[in-house]
Design an enzyme around this catalytic site. Structure first.
Site, PDB file in Angstrom:
ATOM      1  N   GLN A 194      15.159  -6.890  -1.669  1.00 21.30           N
ATOM      2  CA  GLN A 194      16.281  -7.442  -2.449  1.00 21.30           C
ATOM      3  C   GLN A 194      17.067  -8.504  -2.232  1.00 21.30           C
ATOM      4  O   GLN A 194      17.887  -7.270  -1.261  1.00 21.30           O
ATOM      5  CB  GLN A 194      16.245  -6.379  -3.861  1.00 21.30           C
ATOM      6  CG  GLN A 194      16.803  -7.467  -4.984  1.00 21.30           C
ATOM      7  CD  GLN A 194      15.812  -8.376  -5.441  1.00 21.30           C
ATOM      8  OE1 GLN A 194      14.857  -7.287  -5.890  1.00 21.30           O
ATOM      9  NE2 GLN A 194      16.364  -9.475  -6.344  1.00 21.30           N
ATOM     10  N   LYS A 229      11.176  -4.409 -11.611  1.00 16.00           N
ATOM     11  CA  LYS A 229       9.663  -4.027 -11.105  1.00 16.00           C
ATOM     12  C   LYS A 229       9.441  -2.896 -11.121  1.00 16.00           C
ATOM     13  O   LYS A 229       8.045  -2.200 -11.070  1.00 16.00           O
ATOM     14  CB  LYS A 229      10.614  -4.417  -9.432  1.00 16.00           C
ATOM     15  CG  LYS A 229      10.802  -6.070  -9.105  1.00 16.00           C
ATOM     16  CD  LYS A 229      10.967  -6.834  -8.025  1.00 16.00           C
ATOM     17  CE  LYS A 229      11.504  -8.055  -8.304  1.00 16.00           C
ATOM     18  NZ  LYS A 229      12.218  -8.300  -6.654  1.00 16.00           N
ATOM     19  N   ASP A 279       6.554 -10.237  -1.107  1.00 19.98           N
ATOM     20  CA  ASP A 279       7.198 -11.088  -1.939  1.00 19.98           C
ATOM     21  C   ASP A 279       5.892 -12.360  -0.727  1.00 19.98           C
ATOM     22  O   ASP A 279       7.202 -13.487  -1.231  1.00 19.98           O
ATOM     23  CB  ASP A 279       8.587 -11.234  -1.444  1.00 19.98           C
ATOM     24  CG  ASP A 279       9.129 -10.930  -2.476  1.00 19.98           C
ATOM     25  OD1 ASP A 279       8.697 -10.316  -4.100  1.00 19.98           O
ATOM     26  OD2 ASP A 279       9.884  -9.518  -2.160  1.00 19.98           O
TER      27      ASP A 279
END
Ligand code: NAP
Length: 290
Positions: free
Chosen positions: A96, A52, A119
């Site tokens: 994450q 990312k 997200d």
């Protein structure tokens, strides 16, 4: 059989996104900024976050990686999230997953400012998506939709079977595929670990989305001729022939299933690449929202 080629499609969208980032920068001096929080040293998570960050560099975004020891307390982590929420220079935030067992991921997700939740895991974004309102759509399902759209795959009236009901893939995919829009308008069946006669259901699928985390679970006898298969699964399987010592495998036994498909995603090179593009798209949207 045609591949739903994540390399081709992600390259197309990356070009578009990079051009838009450059235009924003020229017009206002603003550089879209993604922050990633990584707790602990899980190998797969390290790789995902590194990818990312690399994509941010490639597309002209600013990125900040905040690393914490696995011993960080939940309240310390929530404070870190709040600091990002309050920083006007930071547009998007991802934490994450998975997190260490002593930290409640739901509490962390609910602490992220929904306007920075690129997200799409915050309940407000999930709720808005379900209502068809503007929202950050969870990156992986959105990446799957981008693949369907790019290849012009008809979805209206089709039977879509989603394997898995996780909050980050299966559930949002189920919601998105039944919405009254394109891609969507499917009749959707969701399967999980308590589903009985699963192969009987998967054989009815016009579109099969596999998001189980069970390498090679879907075999040729479980699909019908002409099916569109989207393999979200991404697991590390020991492989002595690889330098890394592992190979990445999807939920679908590609070699035997692919000949029956009209379209299928490879693993790697399919959904995973689209997830990152989708995250970048959401971060751009967050930066534009200012
Ligand atoms: P998860 O949270 O573990 O959910 C797995 C789902 O599969 C659950 O709903 C579970 O059912 C169901 N399931 C497991 N075994 C089953 C079986 N034998 N029969 C029927 N259903 C079964 O996993 P996830 O986070 O959704 O991830 C799924 C896979 O996608 C993983 O391989 C992950 O690495 C991959 N992934 C890839 C990307 C990408 O960018 N490519 C992004 C995210 C995830 P229950 O609910 O009943 O337990």
């Amino acid at each position: 059989m045609q591949l739903l080629d994540g390399k081709v499609v992600s390259a197309h969208f990356k070009q578009e996104i990079a051009a838009e980032v450059a235009a924003i920068r020229t017009a206002s001096g603003k550089i879209p900024h993604l922050v990633a929080i990584l707790v602990g040293n899980d190998g797969a998570s390290e790789t995902y976050v590194a990818n990312k960050v690399r994509s941010c560099q490639e597309l002209g975004f600013q990125s900040t990686l905040l690393r914490f020891e696995p011993t960080i307390t939940e309240s310390e982590l929530l404070d870190a999230v709040r600091r990002v929420n309050e920083n006007p220079d930071m547009d998007g935030l991802i934490v994450q997953l998975p997190l260490p067992g002593h930290i409640n991921p739901d509490r962390v997700m609910e602490t992220i400012d929904p306007r920075k939740d690129v997200d799409g895991f915050h309940p407000i974004n999930i709720g808005r998506m379900a209502k068809g309102l503007p929202a950050y759509v969870s990156a992986t399902p959105q990446g799957c939709l981008m693949l369907l759209e790019y290849y012009g795959i008809e979805t209206s009236g089709k039977h879509c079977v989603v394997l898995g009901r996780s909050q980050i893939v299966g559930l949002p995919m189920t919601i998105l595929m039944q919405r009254n829009t394109y891609p969507g308008n499917c009749t959707v069946t969701v399967c999980h670990s308590k589903t009985k006669n699963l192969p009987q259901i998967t054989r009815q699928a016009d579109i099969l989305v596999a998001a189980l985390g069970r390498p090679g679970f879907v075999t040729a006898d479980m699909v019908k001729e002409g099916v569109v298969v989207i393999d979200v699964g991404l697991e590390r399987v020991p492989d002595a022939s690889k330098k890394s010592g592992f190979a990445l495998k999807g939920d679908v036994l590609f070699d035997e299933v692919a000949p029956k498909c009209s379209f299928i995603t490879p693993v790697p090179g399919g959904v995973g690449l689209m997830t990152i593009v989708s995250l970048m798209k959401n971060t751009l949207q967050a930066a534009r929202g200012k």
